[in-house]
Design an enzyme around this catalytic site. Structure first.
Site, PDB file in Angstrom:
ATOM      1  N   ASP A 297     125.737  91.925  11.411  1.00 26.26           N
ATOM      2  CA  ASP A 297     124.579  91.018  11.491  1.00 26.26           C
ATOM      3  C   ASP A 297     124.489  90.074  10.295  1.00 26.26           C
ATOM      4  O   ASP A 297     123.400  89.644   9.916  1.00 26.26           O
ATOM      5  CB  ASP A 297     123.264  91.808  11.609  1.00 26.26           C
ATOM      6  CG  ASP A 297     123.282  92.800  12.754  1.00 26.26           C
ATOM      7  OD1 ASP A 297     123.589  92.373  13.879  1.00 26.26           O
ATOM      8  OD2 ASP A 297     123.003  93.988  12.524  1.00 26.26           O
TER       9      ASP A 297
ATOM     10  N   HIS B  57     126.444  88.171  18.517  1.00 26.83           N
ATOM     11  CA  HIS B  57     126.355  87.028  17.618  1.00 26.83           C
ATOM     12  C   HIS B  57     125.582  85.894  18.289  1.00 26.83           C
ATOM     13  O   HIS B  57     125.678  85.672  19.482  1.00 26.83           O
ATOM     14  CB  HIS B  57     127.734  86.560  17.128  1.00 26.83           C
ATOM     15  CG  HIS B  57     128.766  86.424  18.196  1.00 26.83           C
ATOM     16  ND1 HIS B  57     129.641  87.441  18.517  1.00 26.83           N
ATOM     17  CD2 HIS B  57     129.079  85.398  19.015  1.00 26.83           C
ATOM     18  CE1 HIS B  57     130.448  87.041  19.485  1.00 26.83           C
ATOM     19  NE2 HIS B  57     130.129  85.809  19.804  1.00 26.83           N
TER      20      HIS B  57
ATOM     21  N   THR C 201     120.684  91.833  17.683  1.00 28.79           N
ATOM     22  CA  THR C 201     121.020  90.990  18.835  1.00 28.79           C
ATOM     23  C   THR C 201     121.355  91.841  20.050  1.00 28.79           C
ATOM     24  O   THR C 201     121.018  91.495  21.181  1.00 28.79           O
ATOM     25  CB  THR C 201     122.229  90.085  18.496  1.00 28.79           C
ATOM     26  OG1 THR C 201     121.946  89.357  17.309  1.00 28.79           O
ATOM     27  CG2 THR C 201     122.520  89.112  19.625  1.00 28.79           C
TER      28      THR C 201
ATOM     29  N   CYS D 104     121.525  82.979   4.765  1.00 33.42           N
ATOM     30  CA  CYS D 104     120.104  83.385   4.742  1.00 33.42           C
ATOM     31  C   CYS D 104     119.458  83.324   3.362  1.00 33.42           C
ATOM     32  O   CYS D 104     118.522  84.088   3.082  1.00 33.42           O
ATOM     33  CB  CYS D 104     119.950  84.800   5.307  1.00 33.42           C
ATOM     34  SG  CYS D 104     120.614  85.010   6.963  1.00 33.42           S
TER      35      CYS D 104
ATOM     36  N   PRO E  66     114.513  96.965  15.170  1.00 31.20           N
ATOM     37  CA  PRO E  66     114.266  96.391  13.837  1.00 31.20           C
ATOM     38  C   PRO E  66     115.376  96.816  12.886  1.00 31.20           C
ATOM     39  O   PRO E  66     115.770  97.982  12.862  1.00 31.20           O
ATOM     40  CB  PRO E  66     112.925  97.018  13.422  1.00 31.20           C
ATOM     41  CG  PRO E  66     112.296  97.486  14.687  1.00 31.20           C
ATOM     42  CD  PRO E  66     113.427  97.858  15.605  1.00 31.20           C
TER      43      PRO E  66
ATOM     44  N   THR F 235     120.735  95.469  20.308  1.00 28.85           N
ATOM     45  CA  THR F 235     119.797  96.560  20.577  1.00 28.85           C
ATOM     46  C   THR F 235     118.337  96.138  20.574  1.00 28.85           C
ATOM     47  O   THR F 235     117.495  96.799  21.174  1.00 28.85           O
ATOM     48  CB  THR F 235     119.965  97.670  19.526  1.00 28.85           C
ATOM     49  OG1 THR F 235     119.616  97.142  18.229  1.00 28.85           O
ATOM     50  CG2 THR F 235     121.406  98.174  19.494  1.00 28.85           C
ATOM     51  N   GLY F 236     118.019  95.051  19.862  1.00 28.43           N
ATOM     52  CA  GLY F 236     116.627  94.644  19.706  1.00 28.43           C
ATOM     53  C   GLY F 236     115.865  95.490  18.707  1.00 28.43           C
ATOM     54  O   GLY F 236     114.680  95.269  18.459  1.00 28.43           O
TER      55      GLY F 236
ATOM     56  N   ALA G 218     128.864  94.410  19.705  1.00 32.03           N
ATOM     57  CA  ALA G 218     128.677  93.311  18.753  1.00 32.03           C
ATOM     58  C   ALA G 218     127.732  92.291  19.373  1.00 32.03           C
ATOM     59  O   ALA G 218     127.643  92.158  20.587  1.00 32.03           O
ATOM     60  CB  ALA G 218     130.014  92.654  18.436  1.00 32.03           C
TER      61      ALA G 218
END
Length: 430
Positions: free
Chosen positions: A13, A41, A298, A330, A303, A300-301, A39
């Site tokens: 990630d 992306h 992306t 980032c 946190p 699994t959703g 994976a």
């Protein structure tokens, strides 16, 4: 012969998809070499987000070849769904090539993944339940079914019957779970095979021919070094080799054909699932980074866990992958913090260490040693050069480069292509 490998240097990630997409503009062939649809992306084109799990980022460039290499485990159902998604969005996939040697993920792999994870209880690894591990297990046990087998009706039926009989015994006897139907799997997955047949070929030939012809080839890694089955936080790892060395096995090219390795990292650290994470934050700063950085998986959703930048992890990644260039993502997420921290070493039972221990028990006792730097308040999302960054942000970027020992070739201040800034072209001087 010109080749560049893009790898994640942390726990996945890191923004590899965006950097791969960015570097793809100057590449002629883009290839994936390991992992599967575990994976995820995200690529942003003209403000629109595209989320992919199997197909390489290069698919958005119709004049370039996109390759799914032999080291990838392919779920045909997911692949067909992704192809349909791209077609619906008006994206052509005529440039896609899939290795006939890649192994296939079938429903019994996914079911076994779920049952094994549930049986571990508190000792669960944090798998995505996509069947990746069991598919690689079958590959190593030499009972796996490859794409070439999937396309041959008789061979697929024979091997599926043998494998499913064994897996069903496991489901019923060990897990007391319902058995799977041969007829349903065979009909559904043979049909998927026919739908992807046009893309299947010997991708090793394509890649080597391209390199021998002097074309620019970009290899796109999935996950990250710290999830590598050999070099990562075992057993909280994936079942393949995201390290740069995995390229040779997973794509069918020789090691002498790799020119540069770009390590992608965030200006902080994140990971999904269980496992060691020395710099993890549990306070309001961690929550702020998670929300500002939209840190949700992306695939699994879930946190993501977040923490400060860890230069110990980064030096480990540099060493085991031979990283030549660093892409720092980032940085904008940290704007607004009074202080930013970088882990420079660990305290292990009163001893300062600058390496990443293999022992999970030692890792539990490791306490991060931080270097604190002043933060910055400014919005940096519009910065297009290092000089445009506020002084404190610029110092933070430079300090990361010094501690990791890798020159930073690109840095990004947002998700868009235009927010990725080049300090040094990785395609030059090869």
């Amino acid at each position: 012969m010109t080749s560049v490998v893009v790898i994640g240097t942390q726990w996945g990630d890191e923004g590899k998809g965006k950097i791969t997409d960015f570097l793809s503009q100057d590449a002629e062939v883009i290839a994936r070499y390991q992992g599967g649809d575990n994976a995820g992306h995200t690529i942003v084109i003209d403000g629109k987000k595209f989320k992919l799990h199997l197909i390489p980022s290069g698919v958005f460039f119709p004049e370039k070849i996109s390759v799914i290499g032999n080291g990838v485990v392919v779920n045909p159902k997911s692949l067909v769904k992704e192809l349909e998604y791209l077609h619906t969005e008006g994206v052509s996939t005529e440039n896609l090539r899939i290795s006939d040697r890649a192994h296939v993920i079938l429903p019994y792999h996914i079911k076994l993944d779920q049952l094994q994870e549930a049986a571990k209880g508190d000792n669960k690894i944090g798998t995505t339940n996509k069947g990746i591990g069991p598919a690689y297990m079958d590959k190593a046990a030499r009972v796996g079914i490859r794409i070439a087998d999937l396309l041959d009706k008789e061979i697929f039926a024979s091997r599926l019957k043998t494998n499913l009989a064994e897996k069903n015994r496991l489901f019923s006897k060990m897990y007391e779970s319902e058995e799977l139907s041969f007829d349903e799997i065979f009909e559904e997955y043979y049909a998927y095979g026919q739908q992807i047949k046009q893309y299947v070929t010997d991708t090793s030939v394509i890649l080597n021919d391209a390199l021998d012809a002097g074309k620019r080839v970009l290899f796109e890694g999935a996950q990250g070094v710290m999830l590598d089955i050999d070099q990562g936080t075992y057993p909280f790892v994936t079942s393949s080799n995201p390290v740069a060395g995995g390229v040779t096995i997973g794509s069918g090219i020789g090691p002498s054909k790799i020119n540069k390795v770009v390590g992608v990292c965030k200006a902080y650290t994140s990971r999904v699932g269980d496992g060691p994470f020395p710099t993890e934050l549990f306070d309001e700063v961690g929550e702020r980074i998670r929300e500002v950085g939209h840190e949700y998986g992306t695939t699994t959703g879930r946190p993501r866990r977040v923490g400060w930048f860890d230069s110990v992890v980064m030096r480990h990644s540099r060493r085991v992958s031979g990283i030549t260039n660093l892409s720092l993502n980032c940085i904008d997420v940290l704007s607004g913090l009074d202080t930013v921290k970088i882990c420079v070493a660990y305290d292990l039972d009163g001893e300062r260490i600058d390496y990443y221990p293999a022992s999970l028990e030692q890792l539990k006792r490791c306490k991060p040693i931080y270097e604190e730097l002043p933060g910055w308040e400014e919005d940096i999302t519009g910065c297009r050069s290092l000089d445009e960054l506020p002084e404190n942000a610029r110092n933070y970027v430079r300090r990361i480069g010094e501690l990791v020992g890798i020159r930073i070739s690109t840095f990004s201040v947002g998700p868009g292509r235009e927010q990725t800034n080049i300090l040094e072209s990785v395609w030059s001087n090869i």
